[in-house]
Design a protein around this motif. Sequence first.
Motif, PDB file in Angstrom:
ATOM      1  N   ILE A 176      -1.999 -11.024  16.835  1.00  0.00           N
ATOM      2  CA  ILE A 176      -0.737 -10.920  17.439  1.00  0.00           C
ATOM      3  C   ILE A 176       0.105 -10.369  16.464  1.00  0.00           C
ATOM      4  N   LEU A 177       0.248 -11.069  15.334  1.00  0.00           N
ATOM      5  CA  LEU A 177       1.165 -10.836  14.150  1.00  0.00           C
ATOM      6  C   LEU A 177       0.955  -9.423  13.391  1.00  0.00           C
ATOM      7  N   LEU A 178      -0.402  -9.233  13.276  1.00  0.00           N
ATOM      8  CA  LEU A 178      -0.757  -8.095  12.536  1.00  0.00           C
ATOM      9  C   LEU A 178      -0.711  -7.120  13.362  1.00  0.00           C
ATOM     10  N   ALA A 179      -0.975  -6.939  14.616  1.00  0.00           N
ATOM     11  CA  ALA A 179      -0.716  -5.920  15.646  1.00  0.00           C
ATOM     12  C   ALA A 179       0.769  -5.616  15.575  1.00  0.00           C
ATOM     13  N   ARG A 180       1.797  -6.391  15.678  1.00  0.00           N
ATOM     14  CA  ARG A 180       3.257  -6.286  15.498  1.00  0.00           C
ATOM     15  C   ARG A 180       3.396  -5.593  14.269  1.00  0.00           C
ATOM     16  N   ILE A 181       2.992  -6.188  13.413  1.00  0.00           N
ATOM     17  CA  ILE A 181       3.504  -5.485  12.068  1.00  0.00           C
ATOM     18  C   ILE A 181       2.918  -4.133  11.831  1.00  0.00           C
ATOM     19  N   ASN A 182       1.544  -3.963  12.296  1.00  0.00           N
ATOM     20  CA  ASN A 182       1.125  -2.749  12.069  1.00  0.00           C
ATOM     21  C   ASN A 182       1.829  -1.670  12.925  1.00  0.00           C
ATOM     22  N   THR A 183       2.362  -2.026  14.027  1.00  0.00           N
ATOM     23  CA  THR A 183       2.988  -1.083  14.950  1.00  0.00           C
ATOM     24  C   THR A 183       4.417  -0.879  14.126  1.00  0.00           C
ATOM     25  N   VAL A 184       4.948  -1.577  13.625  1.00  0.00           N
ATOM     26  CA  VAL A 184       6.088  -1.409  12.964  1.00  0.00           C
ATOM     27  C   VAL A 184       5.928  -0.360  11.774  1.00  0.00           C
ATOM     28  N   LEU A 185       4.937  -0.623  10.923  1.00  0.00           N
ATOM     29  CA  LEU A 185       4.426   0.144   9.769  1.00  0.00           C
ATOM     30  C   LEU A 185       4.047   1.526   9.995  1.00  0.00           C
ATOM     31  N   ARG A 186       3.390   1.625  11.080  1.00  0.00           N
ATOM     32  CA  ARG A 186       2.671   3.054  11.354  1.00  0.00           C
ATOM     33  C   ARG A 186       3.526   4.335  11.308  1.00  0.00           C
ATOM     34  N   PRO A 187       4.798   4.319  11.619  1.00  0.00           N
ATOM     35  CA  PRO A 187       5.887   5.517  11.430  1.00  0.00           C
ATOM     36  C   PRO A 187       6.036   5.545  10.161  1.00  0.00           C
ATOM     37  N   HIS A 188       5.816   4.705   9.124  1.00  0.00           N
ATOM     38  CA  HIS A 188       5.931   4.666   7.720  1.00  0.00           C
ATOM     39  C   HIS A 188       4.671   5.278   7.005  1.00  0.00           C
ATOM     40  N   GLY A 189       3.629   5.373   7.794  1.00  0.00           N
ATOM     41  CA  GLY A 189       2.416   5.714   7.151  1.00  0.00           C
ATOM     42  C   GLY A 189       1.620   4.598   6.400  1.00  0.00           C
ATOM     43  N   LEU A 190       2.006   3.424   6.766  1.00  0.00           N
ATOM     44  CA  LEU A 190       1.430   2.205   6.125  1.00  0.00           C
ATOM     45  C   LEU A 190       0.667   1.534   7.099  1.00  0.00           C
ATOM     46  N   THR A 191      -0.160   0.435   6.692  1.00  0.00           N
ATOM     47  CA  THR A 191      -0.801  -0.716   7.299  1.00  0.00           C
ATOM     48  C   THR A 191      -0.284  -1.819   6.575  1.00  0.00           C
ATOM     49  N   HIS A 192      -0.470  -2.962   7.080  1.00  0.00           N
ATOM     50  CA  HIS A 192      -0.115  -4.262   6.498  1.00  0.00           C
ATOM     51  C   HIS A 192      -0.740  -4.445   5.105  1.00  0.00           C
ATOM     52  N   ALA A 193      -1.947  -3.977   4.923  1.00  0.00           N
ATOM     53  CA  ALA A 193      -2.802  -4.294   3.574  1.00  0.00           C
ATOM     54  C   ALA A 193      -2.123  -2.906   2.575  1.00  0.00           C
ATOM     55  N   ARG A 194      -1.636  -1.878   3.101  1.00  0.00           N
ATOM     56  CA  ARG A 194      -1.035  -0.858   2.154  1.00  0.00           C
ATOM     57  C   ARG A 194       0.317  -1.429   1.594  1.00  0.00           C
ATOM     58  N   LEU A 195       1.207  -1.776   2.543  1.00  0.00           N
ATOM     59  CA  LEU A 195       2.407  -2.515   2.379  1.00  0.00           C
ATOM     60  C   LEU A 195       2.248  -3.408   1.270  1.00  0.00           C
ATOM     61  N   GLU A 196       1.476  -4.488   1.569  1.00  0.00           N
ATOM     62  CA  GLU A 196       1.031  -5.475   0.482  1.00  0.00           C
ATOM     63  C   GLU A 196       0.675  -4.918  -1.142  1.00  0.00           C
ATOM     64  N   VAL A 197      -0.046  -4.111  -1.023  1.00  0.00           N
ATOM     65  CA  VAL A 197      -0.299  -3.203  -2.587  1.00  0.00           C
ATOM     66  C   VAL A 197       1.151  -2.782  -3.071  1.00  0.00           C
ATOM     67  N   LEU A 198       1.844  -1.987  -2.299  1.00  0.00           N
ATOM     68  CA  LEU A 198       3.111  -1.466  -2.527  1.00  0.00           C
ATOM     69  C   LEU A 198       4.214  -2.666  -3.170  1.00  0.00           C
ATOM     70  N   MET A 199       4.093  -3.672  -2.456  1.00  0.00           N
ATOM     71  CA  MET A 199       4.988  -4.921  -2.940  1.00  0.00           C
ATOM     72  C   MET A 199       4.566  -5.440  -3.963  1.00  0.00           C
ATOM     73  N   VAL A 200       3.198  -5.611  -4.255  1.00  0.00           N
ATOM     74  CA  VAL A 200       2.735  -6.322  -5.581  1.00  0.00           C
ATOM     75  C   VAL A 200       3.153  -5.446  -6.649  1.00  0.00           C
ATOM     76  N   LEU A 201       2.962  -4.087  -6.288  1.00  0.00           N
ATOM     77  CA  LEU A 201       3.152  -2.942  -7.419  1.00  0.00           C
ATOM     78  C   LEU A 201       4.770  -3.116  -7.805  1.00  0.00           C
ATOM     79  N   ARG A 202       5.471  -3.122  -6.895  1.00  0.00           N
ATOM     80  CA  ARG A 202       6.836  -3.175  -6.984  1.00  0.00           C
ATOM     81  C   ARG A 202       7.364  -4.328  -7.850  1.00  0.00           C
TER      82      ARG A 202
END
Length: 177
Positions: free
Chosen positions: A43-69
């Motif tokens: 449920i949470l992953l589906a909600r997160i990915n719905t929010v991230l999709r317009p940014h061209g991201l998935t949860h996994a890709r956002l995690e990569v960006l946040m670790v790099l930040r």
Amino acid sequence: METSRDAYVDPIDEARDHWTDSGWDSTALAMANITAIMRVQQILLARINTVLRPHGLTHARLEVLMVLRAGPDDGLSLGKLGGRLQVYPGAVTSAVDRLEADGMVRRVRHPRDGRGTLAVITPRGQRIALQAIDDLIALVLEPFTPDGPAGEQLFELLRGIRASAGDLDLPDAEPAA
């Protein structure tokens, strides 16, 4: 008159009853809790990915960006990135490939080891990550319950499960059998 709401049966409760009826009652609660945790994760992953999709991201890709930040300005090797994300190297390579194609990450030669490659977040990646986090906070994290003391209890319970599975290096953790 019975309404559809009155007739509703939680499928996990029903599975727990079947588990008990099958003679596995000593583990029925564990099965129900594990199934509930897995369903909440979906449920949470589906909600997160719905929010991230317009940014061209998935949860996994956002995690990569946040670790790099949060990492050093000169970037991280894919191996270190995978270690911090607790994922297999192939998953990191795939996420970095996609982020690089979208101009959010770039690969650079390791400054001290010419054979190595580092992943570095780009200004575009920084900007998109921060926009995505703002949306994630407003649409997923702020409405998430439980919070407060119940949230802390849940976090500690889940940390204990992770520790017993060897996911953490805690001094009081008992290794899983």
